[in-house]
Design a protein around this motif. Sequence first.
Motif, PDB file in Angstrom:
ATOM      1  N   TYR A  80       0.848  -1.384  -0.285  1.00 46.44           N
ATOM      2  CA  TYR A  80       0.054   0.055  -0.036  1.00 46.44           C
ATOM      3  C   TYR A  80       0.985   1.162  -0.022  1.00 46.44           C
ATOM      4  CZ  TYR A  80      -3.131  -3.589   1.656  1.00 46.44           C
ATOM      5  OH  TYR A  80      -3.410  -4.162   2.151  1.00 46.44           O
ATOM      6  N   ALA A  81       0.371   2.098  -0.969  1.00 38.44           N
ATOM      7  CA  ALA A  81       1.289   3.552  -0.155  1.00 38.44           C
ATOM      8  C   ALA A  81       0.178   4.753  -0.419  1.00 38.44           C
ATOM      9  CB  ALA A  81       1.730   3.322  -2.339  1.00 38.44           C
ATOM     10  N   ILE A  82       0.481   5.729  -0.049  1.00 40.57           N
ATOM     11  CA  ILE A  82      -0.521   7.077  -0.361  1.00 40.57           C
ATOM     12  C   ILE A  82       0.576   8.183  -0.622  1.00 40.57           C
ATOM     13  CG2 ILE A  82      -1.019   9.163   1.122  1.00 40.57           C
ATOM     14  CD1 ILE A  82      -1.822   6.618   3.683  1.00 40.57           C
ATOM     15  N   ILE A  83       0.045   8.784  -2.223  1.00 34.93           N
ATOM     16  CA  ILE A  83       1.102   9.638  -2.184  1.00 34.93           C
ATOM     17  C   ILE A  83       0.188  11.116  -2.052  1.00 34.93           C
ATOM     18  CG2 ILE A  83       1.608  10.444  -4.694  1.00 34.93           C
ATOM     19  CD1 ILE A  83       2.473   7.534  -4.592  1.00 34.93           C
ATOM     20  N   GLY A  84       1.323  11.874  -1.732  1.00 35.67           N
ATOM     21  CA  GLY A  84       0.743  13.051  -0.888  1.00 35.67           C
ATOM     22  C   GLY A  84       0.736  12.595   0.450  1.00 35.67           C
ATOM     23  N   PHE A  85       1.209  14.149   1.020  1.00 30.64           N
ATOM     24  CA  PHE A  85       1.035  13.484   2.360  1.00 30.64           C
ATOM     25  C   PHE A  85       0.811  15.523   2.763  1.00 30.64           C
ATOM     26  CE2 PHE A  85       3.801  12.170   6.175  1.00 30.64           C
ATOM     27  CZ  PHE A  85       3.257  11.156   6.232  1.00 30.64           C
ATOM     28  N   GLY A  86       0.205  15.723   2.922  1.00 29.20           N
ATOM     29  CA  GLY A  86      -0.972  16.955   3.212  1.00 29.20           C
ATOM     30  C   GLY A  86      -1.941  16.624   3.814  1.00 29.20           C
ATOM     31  N   ASN A  87      -3.047  16.898   4.477  1.00 29.72           N
ATOM     32  CA  ASN A  87      -3.567  16.531   5.349  1.00 29.72           C
ATOM     33  C   ASN A  87      -4.420  15.489   5.435  1.00 29.72           C
ATOM     34  OD1 ASN A  87      -2.731  19.188   7.383  1.00 29.72           O
ATOM     35  ND2 ASN A  87      -4.342  20.217   6.694  1.00 29.72           N
ATOM     36  N   ILE A  88      -4.341  14.911   4.406  1.00 30.44           N
ATOM     37  CA  ILE A  88      -5.857  13.920   4.004  1.00 30.44           C
ATOM     38  C   ILE A  88      -5.180  12.722   3.978  1.00 30.44           C
ATOM     39  CG2 ILE A  88      -6.949  12.888   1.905  1.00 30.44           C
ATOM     40  CD1 ILE A  88      -8.756  15.298   3.437  1.00 30.44           C
ATOM     41  N   GLY A  89      -3.543  12.952   3.450  1.00 28.21           N
ATOM     42  CA  GLY A  89      -2.681  11.935   3.774  1.00 28.21           C
ATOM     43  C   GLY A  89      -1.958  11.795   4.959  1.00 28.21           C
ATOM     44  N   ARG A  90      -2.038  12.437   5.723  1.00 26.75           N
ATOM     45  CA  ARG A  90      -1.651  11.843   6.829  1.00 26.75           C
ATOM     46  C   ARG A  90      -2.827  11.401   7.355  1.00 26.75           C
ATOM     47  NH1 ARG A  90       2.023  17.266   6.982  1.00 26.75           N
ATOM     48  NH2 ARG A  90       0.427  18.391   7.640  1.00 26.75           N
ATOM     49  N   ILE A 139      -1.364  -1.132  -4.417  1.00 33.59           N
ATOM     50  CA  ILE A 139      -2.602   0.263  -4.106  1.00 33.59           C
ATOM     51  C   ILE A 139      -2.082   1.279  -3.111  1.00 33.59           C
ATOM     52  CG2 ILE A 139      -5.295   0.482  -2.702  1.00 33.59           C
ATOM     53  CD1 ILE A 139      -5.480  -2.760  -2.331  1.00 33.59           C
ATOM     54  N   ILE A 140      -2.988   1.812  -4.192  1.00 31.61           N
ATOM     55  CA  ILE A 140      -2.132   3.318  -4.333  1.00 31.61           C
ATOM     56  C   ILE A 140      -2.923   4.441  -4.257  1.00 31.61           C
ATOM     57  CG2 ILE A 140      -1.071   5.096  -5.876  1.00 31.61           C
ATOM     58  CD1 ILE A 140       0.631   2.723  -7.307  1.00 31.61           C
ATOM     59  N   PHE A 141      -3.013   5.314  -2.837  1.00 29.37           N
ATOM     60  CA  PHE A 141      -4.218   6.336  -2.600  1.00 29.37           C
ATOM     61  C   PHE A 141      -3.392   7.471  -3.540  1.00 29.37           C
ATOM     62  CE2 PHE A 141      -5.156   3.779   0.912  1.00 29.37           C
ATOM     63  CZ  PHE A 141      -6.416   3.602   1.005  1.00 29.37           C
ATOM     64  N   LEU A 142      -4.451   8.321  -4.312  1.00 26.96           N
ATOM     65  CA  LEU A 142      -3.934   9.233  -4.826  1.00 26.96           C
ATOM     66  C   LEU A 142      -4.607  10.354  -3.919  1.00 26.96           C
ATOM     67  CD1 LEU A 142      -2.394  10.880  -7.187  1.00 26.96           C
ATOM     68  CD2 LEU A 142      -4.559  10.817  -8.253  1.00 26.96           C
ATOM     69  N   ALA A 143      -3.777  11.006  -3.090  1.00 31.14           N
ATOM     70  CA  ALA A 143      -3.848  11.756  -2.319  1.00 31.14           C
ATOM     71  C   ALA A 143      -2.714  13.479  -2.294  1.00 31.14           C
ATOM     72  CB  ALA A 143      -3.820  11.829  -0.718  1.00 31.14           C
ATOM     73  N   VAL A 144      -2.937  14.088  -3.134  1.00 28.62           N
ATOM     74  CA  VAL A 144      -3.055  15.233  -3.873  1.00 28.62           C
ATOM     75  C   VAL A 144      -3.550  16.215  -4.237  1.00 28.62           C
ATOM     76  CG1 VAL A 144      -0.075  13.868  -4.593  1.00 28.62           C
ATOM     77  CG2 VAL A 144      -2.392  14.321  -5.849  1.00 28.62           C
ATOM     78  N   ARG A 145      -3.579  17.360  -4.427  1.00 27.96           N
ATOM     79  CA  ARG A 145      -4.182  18.613  -5.440  1.00 27.96           C
ATOM     80  C   ARG A 145      -4.283  17.774  -6.160  1.00 27.96           C
ATOM     81  NH1 ARG A 145      -1.128  23.302  -6.243  1.00 27.96           N
ATOM     82  NH2 ARG A 145      -3.572  24.163  -6.217  1.00 27.96           N
ATOM     83  N   GLU A 154      -5.115  19.148  -9.014  1.00 29.94           N
ATOM     84  CA  GLU A 154      -4.380  19.389 -10.379  1.00 29.94           C
ATOM     85  C   GLU A 154      -2.510  18.945 -10.515  1.00 29.94           C
ATOM     86  OE1 GLU A 154      -5.659  21.575  -7.664  1.00 29.94           O
ATOM     87  OE2 GLU A 154      -7.039  22.266  -8.941  1.00 29.94           O
ATOM     88  N   SER A 155      -1.840  17.777  -9.592  1.00 29.77           N
ATOM     89  CA  SER A 155      -1.078  18.088  -9.843  1.00 29.77           C
ATOM     90  C   SER A 155      -0.710  15.963 -10.067  1.00 29.77           C
ATOM     91  CB  SER A 155      -0.356  17.601  -7.999  1.00 29.77           C
ATOM     92  OG  SER A 155      -0.796  18.805  -7.746  1.00 29.77           O
ATOM     93  N   HIS A 156      -2.094  15.918 -10.239  1.00 27.50           N
ATOM     94  CA  HIS A 156      -2.136  13.919 -10.170  1.00 27.50           C
ATOM     95  C   HIS A 156      -1.797  13.769 -12.163  1.00 27.50           C
ATOM     96  CE1 HIS A 156      -5.898  15.204 -13.132  1.00 27.50           C
ATOM     97  NE2 HIS A 156      -5.721  14.077 -13.464  1.00 27.50           N
ATOM     98  N   PRO A 157      -1.511  14.735 -12.550  1.00 27.03           N
ATOM     99  CA  PRO A 157      -0.612  14.617 -13.665  1.00 27.03           C
ATOM    100  C   PRO A 157       0.488  14.234 -14.264  1.00 27.03           C
ATOM    101  CG  PRO A 157      -2.396  16.253 -14.452  1.00 27.03           C
ATOM    102  CD  PRO A 157      -1.812  16.147 -12.755  1.00 27.03           C
ATOM    103  N   THR A 198      -8.639  12.504  -5.286  1.00 26.00           N
ATOM    104  CA  THR A 198      -8.891  14.518  -5.174  1.00 26.00           C
ATOM    105  C   THR A 198     -10.246  14.692  -5.153  1.00 26.00           C
ATOM    106  OG1 THR A 198      -9.132  13.978  -7.260  1.00 26.00           O
ATOM    107  CG2 THR A 198      -6.247  13.977  -6.762  1.00 26.00           C
ATOM    108  N   ASN A 199     -10.187  15.901  -5.245  1.00 31.53           N
ATOM    109  CA  ASN A 199     -11.499  16.935  -5.513  1.00 31.53           C
ATOM    110  C   ASN A 199     -11.353  18.079  -6.419  1.00 31.53           C
ATOM    111  OD1 ASN A 199     -13.267  15.260  -3.460  1.00 31.53           O
ATOM    112  ND2 ASN A 199     -12.813  16.098  -2.020  1.00 31.53           N
TER     113      ASN A 199
END
Length: 199
Positions: A3-13, A61-67, A69-72, A90-91
């Motif tokens: 498992y991985a989480i990409i993005g370590f802002g409030n949601i990633g944490r 399995i990867i959580f995409l927890a970035v803004r 705009e950053s997904h590309p 993302t939202n």
Amino acid sequence: MGYAIIGFGNIGRALAKAFARKGIDVSVATTRDPESFAADAAAIGPTVIPKTLADAVKADIIFLAVRFESHPEVAKALATWQGKTIIDVTNAYGVPPEKLGGQPSSKFVAQAFSGARLVKGFNHLIAATLDQDPAVHGGRRVVFLASDDDAAAAEIGALAENLGFSPIKLGGLSEGGLLVQARGNSWGQLIFKDLVKFD
């Protein structure tokens, strides 16, 4: 299963804390050097492992927890995402629908991660709520999941249960998935709804 989480802002944490509560190993990565957030990862627990983006995307399995705009930029980390499941956290609030070709934002994200199975999920709760223990007054906090791949939705549903949540499947990305997607300057009807399921 990795498992991985990409993005370590409030949601990633908040997601990392969910894994740490259950003692499940999870890699965390951003586009920055892992040393820059290693202390924050260590503060959550020993099962939260800072990695480079190139190493983190080796997970199944990867959580995409970035803004949104950053997904590309994240999508460029691999030539093909075949065999991987992406959870789109993302939202796309404020992104004009015409920029997405009139599609739900998750379908737009799915195009960037060619070959991956994509599940929309874990995005309807604000970080402060997602951060809390999902066991609430004898019930479990609900997470909504939407996917055009039933097997992927089932796999992420099982993971959500392992993390202590109660998954509710909404069907495909263009159907029930619209309830948890922002469109332009409006939010889907289930966004921010903090629900608890009692068995």
